[in-house]
Scaffold this motif. Structure first.
Motif, mmCIF file in Angstrom:
data_model
loop_
_atom_site.group_PDB
_atom_site.id
_atom_site.type_symbol
_atom_site.label_atom_id
_atom_site.label_comp_id
_atom_site.label_asym_id
_atom_site.label_seq_id
_atom_site.Cartn_x
_atom_site.Cartn_y
_atom_site.Cartn_z
ATOM 1 N N ALA A 33 0.822 -1.212 0.000
ATOM 2 C CA ALA A 33 0.000 0.000 0.000
ATOM 3 C C ALA A 33 0.860 1.268 0.000
ATOM 4 O O ALA A 33 0.468 2.290 -0.547
ATOM 5 N N GLN A 34 2.047 1.165 0.589
ATOM 6 C CA GLN A 34 2.942 2.319 0.672
ATOM 7 C C GLN A 34 3.956 2.359 -0.467
ATOM 8 O O GLN A 34 4.703 3.324 -0.596
ATOM 9 N N GLY A 35 4.003 1.283 -1.262
ATOM 10 C CA GLY A 35 4.948 1.236 -2.369
ATOM 11 C C GLY A 35 6.399 1.104 -1.930
ATOM 12 O O GLY A 35 7.298 1.659 -2.556
ATOM 13 N N VAL A 36 6.618 0.367 -0.835
ATOM 14 C CA VAL A 36 7.974 0.154 -0.333
ATOM 15 C C VAL A 36 8.255 -1.340 -0.221
ATOM 16 O O VAL A 36 7.338 -2.155 -0.222
ATOM 17 N N GLU A 37 9.530 -1.681 -0.114
ATOM 18 C CA GLU A 37 9.906 -3.069 0.126
ATOM 19 C C GLU A 37 9.544 -3.433 1.563
ATOM 20 O O GLU A 37 9.574 -2.576 2.450
ATOM 21 N N VAL A 38 9.229 -4.693 1.795
ATOM 22 C CA VAL A 38 8.858 -5.142 3.142
ATOM 23 C C VAL A 38 9.956 -4.797 4.145
ATOM 24 O O VAL A 38 9.670 -4.384 5.265
ATOM 25 N N ARG A 39 11.213 -4.897 3.758
ATOM 26 C CA ARG A 39 12.309 -4.610 4.692
ATOM 27 C C ARG A 39 12.354 -3.143 5.123
ATOM 28 O O ARG A 39 12.940 -2.807 6.137
ATOM 29 N N ASP A 40 11.742 -2.256 4.320
ATOM 30 C CA ASP A 40 11.739 -0.837 4.651
ATOM 31 C C ASP A 40 10.507 -0.416 5.442
ATOM 32 O O ASP A 40 10.410 0.727 5.885
ATOM 33 N N LEU A 41 9.581 -1.327 5.629
ATOM 34 C CA LEU A 41 8.439 -1.082 6.500
ATOM 35 C C LEU A 41 8.899 -1.560 7.882
ATOM 36 O O LEU A 41 9.062 -2.746 8.110
ATOM 37 N N VAL A 42 9.166 -0.635 8.762
ATOM 38 C CA VAL A 42 9.810 -0.957 10.026
ATOM 39 C C VAL A 42 8.786 -1.016 11.156
ATOM 40 O O VAL A 42 8.034 -0.070 11.377
ATOM 41 N N LYS A 43 8.790 -2.160 11.836
ATOM 42 C CA LYS A 43 7.897 -2.368 12.977
ATOM 43 C C LYS A 43 8.541 -1.754 14.216
ATOM 44 O O LYS A 43 9.727 -1.957 14.465
ATOM 45 N N THR A 44 7.764 -1.001 14.976
ATOM 46 C CA THR A 44 8.233 -0.471 16.251
ATOM 47 C C THR A 44 7.693 -1.388 17.339
ATOM 48 O O THR A 44 6.488 -1.416 17.578
ATOM 49 N N LEU A 45 8.586 -2.135 17.962
ATOM 50 C CA LEU A 45 8.185 -3.064 19.011
ATOM 51 C C LEU A 45 8.552 -2.493 20.373
ATOM 52 O O LEU A 45 9.628 -1.927 20.553
ATOM 53 N N VAL A 46 7.642 -2.627 21.309
ATOM 54 C CA VAL A 46 7.854 -2.161 22.679
ATOM 55 C C VAL A 46 8.325 -3.352 23.495
ATOM 56 O O VAL A 46 7.667 -4.390 23.529
ATOM 57 N N VAL A 47 9.474 -3.192 24.135
ATOM 58 C CA VAL A 47 10.056 -4.271 24.926
ATOM 59 C C VAL A 47 10.183 -3.800 26.370
ATOM 60 O O VAL A 47 10.638 -2.690 26.627
#
Length: 151
Positions: A33-47
């Protein structure tokens, strides 16, 4: 329309784009949907590092946290992820919208080294909205650091 994340990234002065892509059900759908590679869609995880102490880990969409690497980096023997209510309390964001920009508290940020030098897409505090930023500028603005923390 704005969010605290959009306000915070704007206030940081770094170049960014706000992408309104609508509802998605997976990392792959969001990347498309954003027209980016999956590796460039960065998940922000709370640890959770300790009771009441958290950090953000920025993970490329095609990777996952390496708990042994992250524990070694932080010099701890135990880490965990909060449940949805705990993540909301720690960040002010619901899961799926979490970003270090505009968080309820400025938790430390660790970005996987594979994001260095790339343009990445982060959550923007609202479903269907993303922030496209330079990873180096974002990590610097957030006072974060890069490390090898994924597999």
């Amino acid at each position: 329309m704005t969010t605290s994340a959009i306000d915070a990234v704007t206030a940081s002065g770094i170049e960014h784009d706000v992408l309104r892509h609508g509802p998605v059900n997976s990392v792959a759908e969001a990347a498309a949907a954003q027209g980016v590679e999956v590796r460039d869609l960065v998940k922000t995880l709370v640890v959770r590092r300790a009771e009441g102490e958290f950090l953000f880990v920025l993970v490329p969409g095609d990777r996952s946290i390496s708990w042994p690497k992250l524990r070694a980096l932080l010099g701890v023997s135990r880490l965990s992820m909060p449940d949805a209510a705990g993540a909301l309390e720690a960040t002010g964001y619901e899961r799926g919208t979490i970003t270090p920009f505009g968080s309820a508290k400025p938790w430390p940020v660790i970005a996987d080294e594979r994001t260095r030098g790339r343009t990445i897409s982060l959550g923007a505090g609202e479903r269907g909205v993303a922030l496209r930023v330079g990873a180096d500028a974002a990590v610097s603005a957030l006072g974060g650091r890069f490390a090898d923390v994924t597999e």
